[in-house]
Design an enzyme around this catalytic site. Structure first.
Site, short mmCIF file in Angstrom:
data_model
loop_
_atom_site.label_atom_id
_atom_site.label_comp_id
_atom_site.label_asym_id
_atom_site.label_seq_id
_atom_site.Cartn_x
_atom_site.Cartn_y
_atom_site.Cartn_z
N ALA A 2 0.88 -1.17 0.00
CA ALA A 2 0.00 0.00 0.00
C ALA A 2 0.92 1.22 0.00
O ALA A 2 0.94 2.01 0.94
CB ALA A 2 -0.91 -0.01 1.22
N ASN B 216 -2.37 3.66 -15.59
CA ASN B 216 -2.82 2.89 -14.44
C ASN B 216 -4.21 3.38 -14.07
O ASN B 216 -4.35 4.47 -13.50
CB ASN B 216 -1.82 3.08 -13.28
CG ASN B 216 -2.29 2.41 -12.01
OD1 ASN B 216 -3.28 1.67 -12.00
ND2 ASN B 216 -1.59 2.67 -10.91
N CYS C 85 -6.75 3.74 -9.85
CA CYS C 85 -6.54 4.84 -8.91
C CYS C 85 -7.91 5.37 -8.48
O CYS C 85 -8.80 5.54 -9.33
CB CYS C 85 -5.72 5.94 -9.58
SG CYS C 85 -5.27 7.26 -8.45
N LYS D 180 -3.64 -0.30 -18.40
CA LYS D 180 -3.36 -1.38 -17.43
C LYS D 180 -4.60 -1.64 -16.59
O LYS D 180 -5.05 -0.78 -15.83
CB LYS D 180 -2.18 -0.98 -16.55
CG LYS D 180 -1.80 -2.05 -15.54
CD LYS D 180 -0.48 -1.73 -14.90
CE LYS D 180 -0.08 -2.76 -13.87
NZ LYS D 180 1.20 -2.42 -13.27
N ASN E 187 -3.03 -5.64 -12.66
CA ASN E 187 -2.53 -4.92 -11.50
C ASN E 187 -2.77 -5.80 -10.26
O ASN E 187 -3.18 -6.95 -10.40
CB ASN E 187 -3.26 -3.56 -11.40
CG ASN E 187 -2.39 -2.49 -10.79
OD1 ASN E 187 -1.69 -2.74 -9.81
ND2 ASN E 187 -2.41 -1.30 -11.36
#
Ligand SMILES: Cc1cc2nc3c(=O)[nH]c(=O)nc-3n(C[C@H](O)[C@H](O)[C@H](O)COP(=O)(O)O)c2cc1C
Length: 317
Positions: free
Chosen positions: A75, A132, A135, A170, A197
């Protein structure tokens, strides 16, 4: 066919050509140059750098990683130096090496994603952007962009409009149907998909009677996730023609070859870098050795999908 002493390792993923199918995964290989004591970076197909945001981020408080059976939880909270500092301080040294530099980017809003994409696409020496989408969207109560089709569509479209570079999206594995999200990403402009991921997970420190990570929840990676990652890569590769970069628990060349066999054109090596910083070049060598041993002249000859049905509900349990 005779034994091929130097098999062809080059792979083509839509607009992106790589000298071999092995890349390092974002967040596990710093900004690349930290690994110079361990290898010639020019031996890699590519390097995905740590996720970049518009401004620098400190990330989460420690402890922010912990070991789990056959894997690790992290994390980190996307700590990074920010896209501008990456371009001025890290990229000049990194682009001197003969490998594809891939900028992994993220944002907390659609506008931030697009702004980072705009800044990075004007920098010289970046081969592709990896988006990515795992998020949290601060404007929508922290819902992760890539976990819903509409969030995926908005963020991928905005980045596509802001970025002329090859675009890798991704995918998050924390979804019910990864093929549905993959289709939305491609319709919105992705050239290439990378998956997976990390999986959401948690660990408890029994002696201290608290969560092992200060953040509570983290992302699970490493060999523990390999069967799940392989399954998701297989599903996307059988459903779609878009080139896929597979990852999740790849520790050895044999693991990497399994991802190619189910349809990935290239792979990324993540958690393995923490055990052996040279694991990615070891995997390049192992893929070459396998091809030589089997008399296969070109790595692309291996790329699946292999026969065998595995739909979403074929659990057999
Ligand atoms: C410590 C750590 C940091 C990571 N940071 C990022 C990141 O910044 N951006 C991203 O897209 N993925 C990030 N990831 C996910 C990896 O790139 C990869 O998708 C995942 O770890 C699965 O591959 P593996 O099992 O080979 O590690 C991170 C993973 C780890 C372990």
């Amino acid at each position: 066919m005779g034994l091929s002493a130097s098999p062809d390792l080059q792979v083509k993923l839509g607009p992106l050509t790589l000298k071999n199918p092995v890349l390092t995964a974002s967040g596990t290989f710093g900004y690349g140059t930290e690994f110079l004591p361990f290898m010639d970076l020019g031996r890699l197909g590519g390097i995905c750098v740590k996720g970049l945001s518009l401004r620098p981020r400190r990330g989460n408080p420690p402890p922010r990683t912990c070991e789990t059976p056959a894997g690790m939880l992290n994390a980190i909270g996307l700590a990074n130096i920010g896209v501008e500092a990456f371009i001025s301080e890290k990229l000049p040294a990194l682009r001197r090496h003969n490998t594809a530099v891939i900028a992994n980017i993220f944002g907390e809003t659609v506008e931030e994603y697009a702004a980072v994409a705009g800044v990075i696409s004007s920098a010289a020496g970046v081969a592709a952007v990896e988006l990515n989408i795992s998020c949290p969207n601060t404007e929508r109560g922290g819902m992760v962009f890539g976990c819903d089709p509409e969030g995926t569509r908005r963020v991928v479209s905005a980045v596509r409009a802001a970025c002329a570079l090859p675009l890798i999206v991704k995918l998050s594995p924390n979804v019910t149907d990864i093929v549905a999200i993959a289709r939305v990403a491609v319709d919105a402009g992705a050239d290439i998909l990378s998956l997976v991921n990390t999986f959401l997970g948690m660990a408890v420190d029994l002696d201290r009677r608290r969560m092992a990570l200060a953040n509570g929840v983290g992302g699970l990676s490493g060999p523990a996730i390999k069967p799940q990652a392989l399954y998701m890569v297989h599903r996307v590769c059988t459903a779609m023609k878009t080139p896929v970069i597979g990852m999740g628990g790849i520790m050895t060349a044999r693991d990497a070859l399994e991802f190619l066999l189910v349809g990935a054109r290239a792979v990324q090596v993540g958690t393995a870098n923490f055990l052996d910083p040279a694991s990615s070049v070891r995997i390049v060598d192992g893929i070459r050795d396998y091809l030589v041993e089997k008399g296969i002249p070109d790595v692309n000859d291996l790329v699946g999908p292999i026969p065998g049905r595995a739909g979403p509900s074929d659990t057999g349990g």
